[in-house]
Design a protein around this motif. Structure first.
Motif, PDB file in Angstrom:
ATOM      1  N   LYS A 175      42.496  38.003  27.287  1.00 44.37           N
ATOM      2  CA  LYS A 175      43.350  38.108  28.465  1.00 44.37           C
ATOM      3  C   LYS A 175      42.985  39.343  29.282  1.00 44.37           C
ATOM      4  CE  LYS A 175      48.223  38.105  29.900  1.00 44.37           C
ATOM      5  NZ  LYS A 175      48.038  36.955  30.810  1.00 44.37           N
ATOM      6  N   GLY A 176      42.725  39.143  30.568  1.00 41.11           N
ATOM      7  CA  GLY A 176      42.363  40.244  31.452  1.00 41.11           C
ATOM      8  C   GLY A 176      40.882  40.557  31.476  1.00 41.11           C
ATOM      9  N   GLN A 177      40.109  39.960  30.556  1.00 45.97           N
ATOM     10  CA  GLN A 177      38.672  40.203  30.521  1.00 45.97           C
ATOM     11  C   GLN A 177      37.931  39.226  31.435  1.00 45.97           C
ATOM     12  OE1 GLN A 177      37.065  40.288  26.542  1.00 45.97           O
ATOM     13  NE2 GLN A 177      38.767  41.496  25.729  1.00 45.97           N
ATOM     14  N   VAL A 178      36.684  39.566  31.724  1.00 54.68           N
ATOM     15  CA  VAL A 178      35.826  38.715  32.547  1.00 54.68           C
ATOM     16  C   VAL A 178      34.936  37.883  31.642  1.00 54.68           C
ATOM     17  CG1 VAL A 178      33.964  38.687  34.252  1.00 54.68           C
ATOM     18  CG2 VAL A 178      35.848  40.311  34.495  1.00 54.68           C
ATOM     19  N   MET A 179      34.883  36.594  31.885  1.00 51.24           N
ATOM     20  CA  MET A 179      34.017  35.709  31.110  1.00 51.24           C
ATOM     21  C   MET A 179      32.570  35.937  31.541  1.00 51.24           C
ATOM     22  SD  MET A 179      33.076  33.413  29.057  1.00 51.24           S
ATOM     23  CE  MET A 179      32.427  31.790  28.670  1.00 51.24           C
ATOM     24  N   ASP A 180      31.755  36.509  30.646  1.00 52.79           N
ATOM     25  CA  ASP A 180      30.365  36.817  30.984  1.00 52.79           C
ATOM     26  C   ASP A 180      29.436  36.493  29.820  1.00 52.79           C
ATOM     27  OD1 ASP A 180      31.114  38.780  29.217  1.00 52.79           O
ATOM     28  OD2 ASP A 180      30.455  40.471  30.464  1.00 52.79           O
ATOM     29  N   ARG A 181      29.759  35.425  29.116  1.00 51.16           N
ATOM     30  CA  ARG A 181      28.918  35.016  27.981  1.00 51.16           C
ATOM     31  C   ARG A 181      28.551  33.550  28.137  1.00 51.16           C
ATOM     32  NH1 ARG A 181      33.595  36.806  24.032  1.00 51.16           N
ATOM     33  NH2 ARG A 181      33.594  38.418  25.653  1.00 51.16           N
ATOM     34  N   VAL A 186      32.641  29.103  45.632  1.00 51.96           N
ATOM     35  CA  VAL A 186      32.367  30.528  45.410  1.00 51.96           C
ATOM     36  C   VAL A 186      33.072  31.413  46.424  1.00 51.96           C
ATOM     37  CG1 VAL A 186      30.570  32.284  45.301  1.00 51.96           C
ATOM     38  CG2 VAL A 186      30.137  30.005  44.341  1.00 51.96           C
ATOM     39  N   ALA A 187      32.930  31.098  47.710  1.00 47.19           N
ATOM     40  CA  ALA A 187      33.483  31.965  48.760  1.00 47.19           C
ATOM     41  C   ALA A 187      34.994  32.099  48.656  1.00 47.19           C
ATOM     42  CB  ALA A 187      33.088  31.417  50.139  1.00 47.19           C
ATOM     43  N   MET A 188      35.693  30.981  48.421  1.00 46.07           N
ATOM     44  CA  MET A 188      37.157  31.028  48.360  1.00 46.07           C
ATOM     45  C   MET A 188      37.634  31.731  47.097  1.00 46.07           C
ATOM     46  SD  MET A 188      39.959  27.934  48.580  1.00 46.07           S
ATOM     47  CE  MET A 188      39.736  27.718  50.344  1.00 46.07           C
ATOM     48  N   LEU A 189      37.000  31.453  45.964  1.00 43.73           N
ATOM     49  CA  LEU A 189      37.443  32.047  44.708  1.00 43.73           C
ATOM     50  C   LEU A 189      37.190  33.549  44.658  1.00 43.73           C
ATOM     51  CD1 LEU A 189      36.349  29.370  42.091  1.00 43.73           C
ATOM     52  CD2 LEU A 189      38.682  29.976  42.738  1.00 43.73           C
ATOM     53  N   GLU A 190      36.134  34.001  45.336  1.00 42.02           N
ATOM     54  CA  GLU A 190      35.745  35.400  45.205  1.00 42.02           C
ATOM     55  C   GLU A 190      36.087  36.260  46.426  1.00 42.02           C
ATOM     56  OE1 GLU A 190      31.662  35.769  44.028  1.00 42.02           O
ATOM     57  OE2 GLU A 190      32.065  35.004  42.010  1.00 42.02           O
ATOM     58  N   LYS A 191      36.839  35.709  47.369  1.00 46.44           N
ATOM     59  CA  LYS A 191      37.073  36.467  48.608  1.00 46.44           C
ATOM     60  C   LYS A 191      37.857  37.757  48.374  1.00 46.44           C
ATOM     61  CE  LYS A 191      41.248  33.956  50.042  1.00 46.44           C
ATOM     62  NZ  LYS A 191      41.880  33.184  51.142  1.00 46.44           N
ATOM     63  N   ASP A 192      38.739  37.775  47.363  1.00 47.89           N
ATOM     64  CA  ASP A 192      39.496  38.996  47.083  1.00 47.89           C
ATOM     65  C   ASP A 192      39.577  39.300  45.594  1.00 47.89           C
ATOM     66  OD1 ASP A 192      41.109  36.948  46.313  1.00 47.89           O
ATOM     67  OD2 ASP A 192      42.916  37.635  47.354  1.00 47.89           O
ATOM     68  N   ILE A 193      38.708  38.656  44.827  1.00 53.47           N
ATOM     69  CA  ILE A 193      38.818  38.808  43.375  1.00 53.47           C
ATOM     70  C   ILE A 193      38.462  40.220  42.908  1.00 53.47           C
ATOM     71  CG2 ILE A 193      36.451  38.085  42.782  1.00 53.47           C
ATOM     72  CD1 ILE A 193      37.720  36.464  40.463  1.00 53.47           C
ATOM     73  N   GLY A 194      37.591  40.898  43.665  1.00 51.75           N
ATOM     74  CA  GLY A 194      37.238  42.263  43.302  1.00 51.75           C
ATOM     75  C   GLY A 194      38.416  43.209  43.408  1.00 51.75           C
ATOM     76  N   GLU A 195      39.345  42.896  44.328  1.00 52.56           N
ATOM     77  CA  GLU A 195      40.540  43.727  44.487  1.00 52.56           C
ATOM     78  C   GLU A 195      41.557  43.417  43.395  1.00 52.56           C
ATOM     79  OE1 GLU A 195      41.958  42.950  48.383  1.00 52.56           O
ATOM     80  OE2 GLU A 195      40.072  43.495  49.367  1.00 52.56           O
ATOM     81  N   ARG A 196      41.665  42.129  43.049  1.00 48.17           N
ATOM     82  CA  ARG A 196      42.635  41.731  42.033  1.00 48.17           C
ATOM     83  C   ARG A 196      42.152  42.047  40.622  1.00 48.17           C
ATOM     84  NH1 ARG A 196      42.874  36.686  41.509  1.00 48.17           N
ATOM     85  NH2 ARG A 196      41.288  35.954  42.976  1.00 48.17           N
ATOM     86  N   PRO A 205      39.271  44.452  39.154  1.00 53.23           N
ATOM     87  CA  PRO A 205      38.180  45.414  39.339  1.00 53.23           C
ATOM     88  C   PRO A 205      36.984  45.183  38.425  1.00 53.23           C
ATOM     89  CG  PRO A 205      40.297  46.536  39.378  1.00 53.23           C
ATOM     90  CD  PRO A 205      40.576  45.108  38.977  1.00 53.23           C
ATOM     91  N   ALA A 206      37.207  44.701  37.201  1.00 55.25           N
ATOM     92  CA  ALA A 206      36.094  44.477  36.281  1.00 55.25           C
ATOM     93  C   ALA A 206      35.140  43.406  36.798  1.00 55.25           C
ATOM     94  CB  ALA A 206      36.632  44.071  34.911  1.00 55.25           C
ATOM     95  N   TYR A 207      35.651  42.558  37.693  1.00 61.93           N
ATOM     96  CA  TYR A 207      34.812  41.485  38.232  1.00 61.93           C
ATOM     97  C   TYR A 207      33.742  42.038  39.166  1.00 61.93           C
ATOM     98  CZ  TYR A 207      33.860  36.577  39.303  1.00 61.93           C
ATOM     99  OH  TYR A 207      33.271  35.342  39.408  1.00 61.93           O
ATOM    100  N   ARG A 208      34.007  43.197  39.773  1.00 64.92           N
ATOM    101  CA  ARG A 208      33.009  43.799  40.672  1.00 64.92           C
ATOM    102  C   ARG A 208      31.724  44.107  39.921  1.00 64.92           C
ATOM    103  NH1 ARG A 208      37.583  46.620  43.044  1.00 64.92           N
ATOM    104  NH2 ARG A 208      37.119  48.451  41.779  1.00 64.92           N
ATOM    105  N   ASP A 209      31.851  44.618  38.692  1.00 66.50           N
ATOM    106  CA  ASP A 209      30.664  44.901  37.885  1.00 66.50           C
ATOM    107  C   ASP A 209      29.950  43.608  37.506  1.00 66.50           C
ATOM    108  OD1 ASP A 209      28.961  46.703  36.246  1.00 66.50           O
ATOM    109  OD2 ASP A 209      29.857  45.592  34.576  1.00 66.50           O
ATOM    110  N   TYR A 210      30.729  42.580  37.236  1.00 70.00           N
ATOM    111  CA  TYR A 210      30.156  41.268  36.920  1.00 70.00           C
ATOM    112  C   TYR A 210      29.356  40.738  38.110  1.00 70.00           C
ATOM    113  CZ  TYR A 210      30.195  36.329  35.410  1.00 70.00           C
ATOM    114  OH  TYR A 210      29.841  35.049  35.039  1.00 70.00           O
ATOM    115  N   ILE A 211      29.891  40.903  39.311  1.00 69.31           N
ATOM    116  CA  ILE A 211      29.185  40.488  40.522  1.00 69.31           C
ATOM    117  C   ILE A 211      27.882  41.258  40.670  1.00 69.31           C
ATOM    118  CG2 ILE A 211      29.260  40.559  43.055  1.00 69.31           C
ATOM    119  CD1 ILE A 211      32.237  39.897  42.877  1.00 69.31           C
TER     120      ILE A 211
END
Length: 269
Positions: free
Chosen positions: A174-180, A233-243, A245-251
């Motif tokens: 929970k709260g983690q980014v799926m990156d596997r 992609v565009a709709m899902l990620e338009k503000d995901i970095g703000e919601r 923060p760990a997703y920014r590193d994934y991007i």
């Protein structure tokens, strides 16, 4: 391959089936107050006409069987997965925003803003299925290539969805980014797989109809644009970095769409 004019009546029968699915889903959305129900039936709007097209073609060729099995398997799996994934979660946040922007009388407006629009898009995407089933060229290498590309796309999407579902079932994630798994190489393996699938079906259509079927390239082009620039992609990620923060590193380290090796995080000297 029959010319476009001769295929139009069959294509319109496919559109009629799509219209019935869309109308039924719209009525259900009024009862449930949940326009995102359309996502559960979207793939069936695309795959459903394959039954109509196959019945008209009356063919039992390897190509016809392959196309029908692939398209129906894709549509049924995706509809079942999205229904399971969204069960009990209410209306998706994206549709809540559309609802808020289009008040009052959104119940009626959704008929053309959401359901009629997706109906037309689904009809366009289904075009290679019609061309592949109506074509009469001999089964050949291009058919095999198309089947392989479509199958790879199907598996990529299905495996990506299964990996994400397993990740979300684990409370510790929970709260983690799926990156596997496949998500290590692309942020959206499900979207990449879906685009591959329709490029594969288009190759089969091209094998079946030759130059007369080139126009059906509108289908994979439209699907790719939708997945990249509109509802994906565009709709899902338009503000995901703000919601998140760990997703920014994934991007920063992971391709958005086409799979590739993860990029190393830059370090200062």
């Amino acid at each position: 391959m029959p010319d476009f004019a001769s295929l139009l009546p069959v294509a319109l029968c496919g559109l009629a089936l799509i219209s019935l699915i869309a109308a039924g889903t719209w009525i259900a959305s009024l009862v449930r107050h949940d326009v995102s129900l359309v996502d559960r039936l979207w793939s069936l709007m695309i795959a459903g006409p394959a039954v109509v097209y196959a019945a008209q073609a009356s063919s039992t060729s390897p190509r016809a069987i392959a196309v029908l099995v692939l398209v129906l398997a894709w549509g049924l799996r995706l509809a079942a997965y999205i229904t399971w994934r969204n069960w009990g979660h209410g209306e998706d946040r994206r549709y809540q925003e559309i609802r808020a922007r289009n008040q009052p009388h959104f119940a009626f407006k959704s008929l053309y803003l959401v359901f009629a629009l997706q109906m037309v898009l689904a009809w366009i995407v289904s075009a290679p299925t019609l061309a592949a089933l109506a074509g009469d060229r001999a089964f050949g290498t291009l058919d095999v290539a198309g089947i392989v590309v479509a199958l790879v796309g199907f598996l990529f999407e299905a495996i990506g969805d299964a990996q994400m579902a397993a990740f979300r079932r684990e409370p510790s994630h929970k709260g983690q980014v799926m990156d596997r798994g496949l998500w290590r190489y692309t942020r959206h393996p499900n979207y990449f797989g879906e685009a591959c699938f329709w490029w594969g079906v288009w190759l089969i259509a091209l094998a079946a109809g030759g130059a007369a079927a080139i126009w059906t390239v509108l289908s994979p082009l439209l699907m790719t644009v939708l997945l990249l620039k509109v509802s994906g992609v565009a709709m899902l990620e338009k503000d995901i970095g703000e919601r998140r923060p760990a997703y920014r590193d994934y991007i920063a380290r992971t391709n958005a769409f086409i799979p590739g090796p993860p990029r190393r995080k830059e370090t200062s000297a």
